[in-house]
Scaffold this motif. Structure first.
Motif, PDB file in Angstrom:
ATOM      1  N   ARG A   1      -5.045 -10.247  -9.153  1.00  0.00           N
ATOM      2  CA  ARG A   1      -6.269 -11.012  -8.879  1.00  0.00           C
ATOM      3  C   ARG A   1      -6.825 -11.662 -10.126  1.00  0.00           C
ATOM      4  O   ARG A   1      -7.416 -12.741 -10.056  1.00  0.00           O
TER       5      ARG A   1
ATOM      6  N   ARG B   1      -1.319   5.440  -6.066  1.00  0.00           N
ATOM      7  CA  ARG B   1      -2.518   4.616  -5.909  1.00  0.00           C
ATOM      8  C   ARG B   1      -3.044   4.057  -7.231  1.00  0.00           C
ATOM      9  O   ARG B   1      -3.424   2.876  -7.297  1.00  0.00           O
ATOM     10  N   PRO B   2      -3.088   4.851  -8.314  1.00  0.00           N
ATOM     11  CA  PRO B   2      -3.625   4.275  -9.563  1.00  0.00           C
ATOM     12  C   PRO B   2      -2.853   3.050 -10.045  1.00  0.00           C
ATOM     13  O   PRO B   2      -3.457   2.057 -10.452  1.00  0.00           O
TER      14      PRO B   2
ATOM     15  N   GLU C   1      -1.849   8.955  -2.878  1.00  0.00           N
ATOM     16  CA  GLU C   1      -3.118   8.752  -3.573  1.00  0.00           C
ATOM     17  C   GLU C   1      -3.069   9.284  -4.998  1.00  0.00           C
ATOM     18  O   GLU C   1      -3.605   8.678  -5.920  1.00  0.00           O
TER      19      GLU C   1
ATOM     20  N   CYS D   1       6.636   0.982  -9.815  1.00  0.00           N
ATOM     21  CA  CYS D   1       5.455   0.115  -9.894  1.00  0.00           C
ATOM     22  C   CYS D   1       4.985  -0.054 -11.330  1.00  0.00           C
ATOM     23  O   CYS D   1       4.563  -1.143 -11.737  1.00  0.00           O
TER      24      CYS D   1
ATOM     25  N   TYR E   1      -0.910   1.126  -8.147  1.00  0.00           N
ATOM     26  CA  TYR E   1      -1.104   0.072  -7.139  1.00  0.00           C
ATOM     27  C   TYR E   1      -2.412  -0.677  -7.416  1.00  0.00           C
ATOM     28  O   TYR E   1      -2.454  -1.914  -7.383  1.00  0.00           O
ATOM     29  N   ASN E   2      -3.474   0.069  -7.703  1.00  0.00           N
ATOM     30  CA  ASN E   2      -4.754  -0.571  -8.008  1.00  0.00           C
ATOM     31  C   ASN E   2      -4.655  -1.426  -9.272  1.00  0.00           C
ATOM     32  O   ASN E   2      -5.260  -2.506  -9.356  1.00  0.00           O
ATOM     33  N   ALA E   3      -3.887  -0.958 -10.253  1.00  0.00           N
ATOM     34  CA  ALA E   3      -3.710  -1.738 -11.479  1.00  0.00           C
ATOM     35  C   ALA E   3      -2.932  -3.028 -11.194  1.00  0.00           C
ATOM     36  O   ALA E   3      -3.247  -4.087 -11.750  1.00  0.00           O
TER      37      ALA E   3
ATOM     38  N   GLU F   1      -2.946  -4.644  -8.335  1.00  0.00           N
ATOM     39  CA  GLU F   1      -3.870  -5.518  -7.622  1.00  0.00           C
ATOM     40  C   GLU F   1      -4.878  -6.161  -8.573  1.00  0.00           C
ATOM     41  O   GLU F   1      -5.188  -7.354  -8.447  1.00  0.00           O
ATOM     42  N   ALA F   2      -5.381  -5.381  -9.518  1.00  0.00           N
ATOM     43  CA  ALA F   2      -6.331  -5.943 -10.483  1.00  0.00           C
ATOM     44  C   ALA F   2      -5.661  -7.016 -11.328  1.00  0.00           C
ATOM     45  O   ALA F   2      -6.255  -8.083 -11.597  1.00  0.00           O
TER      46      ALA F   2
ATOM     47  N   ASP G   1       0.844  -1.196   0.000  1.00  0.00           N
ATOM     48  CA  ASP G   1       0.000   0.000   0.000  1.00  0.00           C
ATOM     49  C   ASP G   1       0.885   1.253   0.000  1.00  0.00           C
ATOM     50  O   ASP G   1       1.770   1.398   0.840  1.00  0.00           O
TER      51      ASP G   1
ATOM     52  N   GLU H   1       1.688  -8.937  -3.252  1.00  0.00           N
ATOM     53  CA  GLU H   1       1.388  -7.828  -2.341  1.00  0.00           C
ATOM     54  C   GLU H   1       1.895  -8.174  -0.948  1.00  0.00           C
ATOM     55  O   GLU H   1       1.904  -9.334  -0.538  1.00  0.00           O
TER      56      GLU H   1
END
Length: 327
Positions: free
Chosen positions: A325, A314-315, A310, A229, A317-319, A321-322, A179, A247
């Protein structure tokens, strides 16, 4: 220098003199790379008068020639990371098994990877040959049980992921991340080298010359982390061999099974006990028990760092994670 005279010696520095790289060697004897970082192992070794007072030097060409005759143990895994995200713990887990040689952020590896920034005209082919030779010399078997080498790289080395894959084709690798608020909170207290303008060449984080001096320190760090990242995500999306996105919370919960799956480790009951013991210690200070500091980091981060995390990190990081998963 004859091969016999280098028995028990390892490259400890790469120097650039008169437009060519030279290698400085340290007598390591039978000492293993079990410290959290490569430089700590050298520091301990230099407490011995012989290692402190006596060094060898060779040309890089001599090292490359030696590599053709003594290539060292095979490289079985590469560890990339965004920094402050559990990579040292992962390296300590691997090093807990005596059959592994774990090179954790080794200075000679970094200097070879950045050689083209110091010596104009150095080609990727030269860097690959030098990198293989340095890792091969560091990865010589000095204990009968040793079988393989793992490279835990510096955070900025993910920007060289394509070249490292060429150097070690087919070797499994992972990119570890966390995070962004927690990562920036850690750097807020003690900044890593890559978070300080002027330490990395501007070309590495993708900045124009002089740009790093024109932005606030906190913004520079956030942009660098986002760049790392993005490189990890792009490398994973374009991968051709075995790779994994990991992660931080996964590592804490499933470290041993994940390593077993990606790197093909076969664990004995003794191995499992070694991994359990390593996971219960603070990775950077193994005499201290591990404590999860995620909540404390989230509380202590400054408003400025939180906003930058953020906005810039964050963008991606979210990519990550997507992508993780979905696979």
């Amino acid at each position: 220098m004859s091969d016999a005279r280098l028995e028990g010696w390892v490259p400890c520095r790469v120097l650039f003199e008169d437009g060519a790289p030279r290698v400085e060697w340290c007598h390591l004897g039978t000492q293993r790379f079990t410290d959290p970082f490569f430089e700590q192992t050298l520091e301990r070794r230099f407490r011995h008068p012989f290692a402190l007072l006596f060094r060898h030097q060779t040309s890089m060409d001599e090292l490359v020639q030696r590599h053709t005759e003594r290539p060292g143990l095979p490289v079985r895994g590469l560890v990339f990371h965004m920094s402050r995200c559990g990579s040292t713990l992962l390296a300590q887990l691997l090093a807990a098994l005596p059959r592994h040689i774990v090179l954790s952020e080794a200075g000679p590896v970094d200097l070879v990877l950045r050689a083209h920034l110091r010596l104009p005209g150095v080609t990727d082919a030269q860097r690959i040959a030098w990198l293989r030779a340095v890792v091969g010399a560091l990865g010589q078997r000095r204990h009968p049980e040793e079988e393989a080498v793992f490279l835990k790289l510096d955070a900025w080395h993910v920007l060289e992921l394509p070249l490292l894959q060429q150097a070690f084709p087919g070797v499994p690798w992972l990119f570890l991340y966390r995070d962004p608020v927690e990562v920036l909170a850690s750097h807020q207290n003690h900044r890593g080298a890559h978070m300080l303008p002027g330490i990395l060449e501007p070309a590495l984080p993708g900045l124009k010359q002089g740009a790093q001096t024109e932005m606030p320190l906190e913004e520079y760090g956030a942009r660098v982390l986002a760049r790392l990242c993005e490189a990890g995500l792009r490398g994973y999306q374009e991968r051709q061999g075995p790779a994994r996105l990991l992660e931080y919370r996964q590592l804490a919960a499933e470290g041993a099974p994940l390593l077993t799956d990606l790197f093909g480790l076969e664990l004995t009951p003794e191995d499992s006990e070694r991994l359990r013991a390593a996971s219960e210690r603070n990775a950077k200070n193994p005499v201290v028990p591990f404590e999860d500091d995620s909540a404390e980091k989230a509380r202590s981060v400054s408003d400025v760092s939180r906003e930058l995390a953020e906005r810039f990190i964050r963008p991606v990081y979210n990519a990550l994670e997507a992508e993780r998963r979905s696979r």
